[in-house]
Design an enzyme around this catalytic site. Structure first.
Site, PDB file in Angstrom:
ATOM      1  CG  HIS A  55      -1.983   0.971   1.270  1.00  0.00           C
ATOM      2  ND1 HIS A  55      -3.110   0.827   2.037  1.00  0.00           N
ATOM      3  CD2 HIS A  55      -2.136   2.155   0.637  1.00  0.00           C
ATOM      4  CE1 HIS A  55      -3.908   1.861   1.881  1.00  0.00           C
ATOM      5  NE2 HIS A  55      -3.327   2.700   1.037  1.00  0.00           N
ATOM      6  CG  HIS A  57      -1.284   6.618  -1.679  1.00  0.00           C
ATOM      7  ND1 HIS A  57      -2.502   6.591  -2.328  1.00  0.00           N
ATOM      8  CD2 HIS A  57      -1.479   5.954  -0.509  1.00  0.00           C
ATOM      9  CE1 HIS A  57      -3.388   5.948  -1.573  1.00  0.00           C
ATOM     10  NE2 HIS A  57      -2.799   5.547  -0.462  1.00  0.00           N
ATOM     11  CG  PHE A  58       5.531   5.531  -4.922  1.00  0.00           C
ATOM     12  CD1 PHE A  58       5.559   5.801  -3.557  1.00  0.00           C
ATOM     13  CD2 PHE A  58       6.281   4.460  -5.388  1.00  0.00           C
ATOM     14  CE1 PHE A  58       6.305   5.027  -2.666  1.00  0.00           C
ATOM     15  CE2 PHE A  58       7.040   3.683  -4.510  1.00  0.00           C
ATOM     16  CZ  PHE A  58       7.052   3.959  -3.156  1.00  0.00           C
ATOM     17  CG  HIS A 225      -5.869   2.169   5.945  1.00  0.00           C
ATOM     18  ND1 HIS A 225      -7.234   2.145   5.913  1.00  0.00           N
ATOM     19  CD2 HIS A 225      -5.487   2.767   4.800  1.00  0.00           C
ATOM     20  CE1 HIS A 225      -7.643   2.700   4.794  1.00  0.00           C
ATOM     21  NE2 HIS A 225      -6.617   3.088   4.102  1.00  0.00           N
ATOM     22  CG  ASP A 295      -2.332   4.672   3.624  1.00  0.00           C
ATOM     23  OD1 ASP A 295      -2.198   4.991   2.425  1.00  0.00           O
ATOM     24  OD2 ASP A 295      -3.310   5.029   4.306  1.00  0.00           O
TER      25      ASP A 295
END
Ligand SMILES: [Zn+2]
Length: 427
Positions: A55, A57-58, A225, A295
């Site tokens: 998990h 977020h790039f 999460h 996350d």
């Protein structure tokens, strides 16, 4: 044989001094002694499987002032993560076959470690799920609205699952029920307000709904999460195809801590009370929780330093997730068995990648750890483009060496790897 690594390796649940033979990027042999031309002996240092972060977020494409695939995967490598799965809330969103292909192409040029791409499912593309499955590694559904997410009505969950159950790919869900969030919406000034606008009740409703729909199918369903005692209680009797993840920030922080500035710790679902935090930590230790996931959701300091209500939700974490818990394993707060199950074995199984275990036939992804080399986390030593960390000052043990598919990416905490080495794991 291309290379042999020797050390105190974690094999089938325990440590043994042995040799690991590597050929074509894969583990080909594990024996007490293997003779080869190229032999790296790490003595009594620990050789563990590298982590799989299911998990992240790039922010690439579209939000690359926060992060991009090169900085994000570089941070992952330094933290001992050999494979990441990127989430779809980029610009454009990863909701069409074309956008998935474009993201894979750009990430293939920039990545230091291996990566997968999840497709976002919104109300508008349920009909295309079969098509998206040609390229994506898994699906992501946001039941509740969060920063730059994809609108999905919970009434559509059954419809989406009816399509996904025909495909052998996992579905990952942000479990906060949207109508519940709307009902509790308020102007927020601090973390307690954020809990009140995202009460545990919203997580509970969403988890109940997901459990009900997941019961008679074989699809792997992962609830991301988890944050509350209420959510955790629903977990005690869940179908075998359902798994749950927790993040380091939900395990290490509570709204009762004196966290400053408060806006830096704004995430969805929220950091809750100390009782929630303790219950999650117990679940982590006793095996109730299946996976650790970062996350990793970087925002710039400028964005995080706004008024609380205007601050975007999310914190960075891909580089610190393994080091934080390696330190806890050293301190016997959590066993190595649990840690490796949570961050290596389970995520690899869930996302269908041949990583996460030191086993013949799997990718030769390892980290080498010297338990004597602990440190305090400092933002200036990290590699995310966002330049800050909520874990500043916490104790951690960073891996000294990191191998991905038999290639040495990190040597004595220095990057040897190159951009573009990282491969898409979905094909
Ligand atoms: Zn996320």
């Amino acid at each position: 044989m291309d290379l042999v690594i020797e050390g105190k390796a974690y094999i089938k649940g325990s440590f043994e001094n042995c040799c690991i033979g590597i050929s074509d990027g894969k583990i080909c042999e594990i024996k007490k002694i293997i003779k080869a031309d190229k032999n790296l002996n790490f003595g009594n240092k620990l050789v563990l499987p590298a982590g799989v972060d299911l998990h992240v977020h790039f922010r690439d494409p579209g939000l690359t002032h926060k992060e991009d695939f090169s900085t994000g995967t570089m941070a992952a490598a330094y933290g001992g993560i050999s494979c990441v799965f990127d989430m779809p809330n980029t610009i454009p969103q990863t909701t069409t076959l074309q956008n998935i292909s474009d993201k894979i192409a750009l990430a293939s040029k920039k990545s230091y470690v291996d990566f997968g791409v999840n497709a976002g499912i919104s109300d508008n593309n349920i009909k295309n799920i079969e098509e998206l499955a040609k390229k994506c590694c898994g699906f992501k559904i946001y039941l509740g609205d969060t920063t730059n997410s994809l609108r999905f009505s919970s009434s559509n969950l059954k419809k989406a699952f009816d399509k996904i159950k025909l495909i052998n790919k996992p579905v990952l869900i942000h479990a906060e029920e949207d109508n519940c969030l709307i009902k509790h919406n308020l102007k927020e000034n601090n973390l307690v307000d954020h809990i009140n606008s995202h009460p545990a009740e919203c997580e509970e409703i969403a988890v109940k709904n997901i459990l009900k729909i997941s019961r008679d199918i074989n699809t792997k369903v992962h609830i991301c999460h988890l944050s509350s005692i209420e959510g955790l209680d629903l977990l005690r009797n869940h179908p075998r195809n359902v798994s749950f993840g927790v993040t380091p920030h939900h395990l290490l922080f509570s709204a009762q801590d004196n966290l400053k500035p408060q806006s830096h710790y704004k995430v969805n679902p929220p950091i809750r009370s100390n009782l929630d935090r303790e219950a999650l930590f117990d679940g982590l230790k006793n095996g109730l929780i299946d996976a650790l996931e970062s996350d990793h959701a970087p925002h710039t300091l400028r964005e995080k330093d706004k008024e609380f209500d205007d601050t975007p939700s999310g914190v960075p974490g891909v580089e610190t997730i393994f080091p934080l818990f390696l330190y806890m394993a050293k301190k016997k707060i959590l066993s190595f068995q649990r840690l490796i199950s949570l961050l290596c074995e389970k995520p690899a199984d869930l996302m269908n990648v041949s990583k996460g275990k030191i086993e013949v036939g799997r990718d030769a992804d390892f980290i080498v750890v010297d338990l004597k080399r602990g440190c305090k986390i400092k933002p200036e030593n990290l590699h995310s483009k966002c330049g800050w960390t909520p874990f500043e000052g916490k104790s951690a043990i960073f891996p000294e060496y990191v191998f991905v598919r038999g290639e040495k990416l990190i040597e004595e905490h220095e990057m040897l790897g190159i951009k573009g080495f990282g491969k898409f794991v979905g094909e």
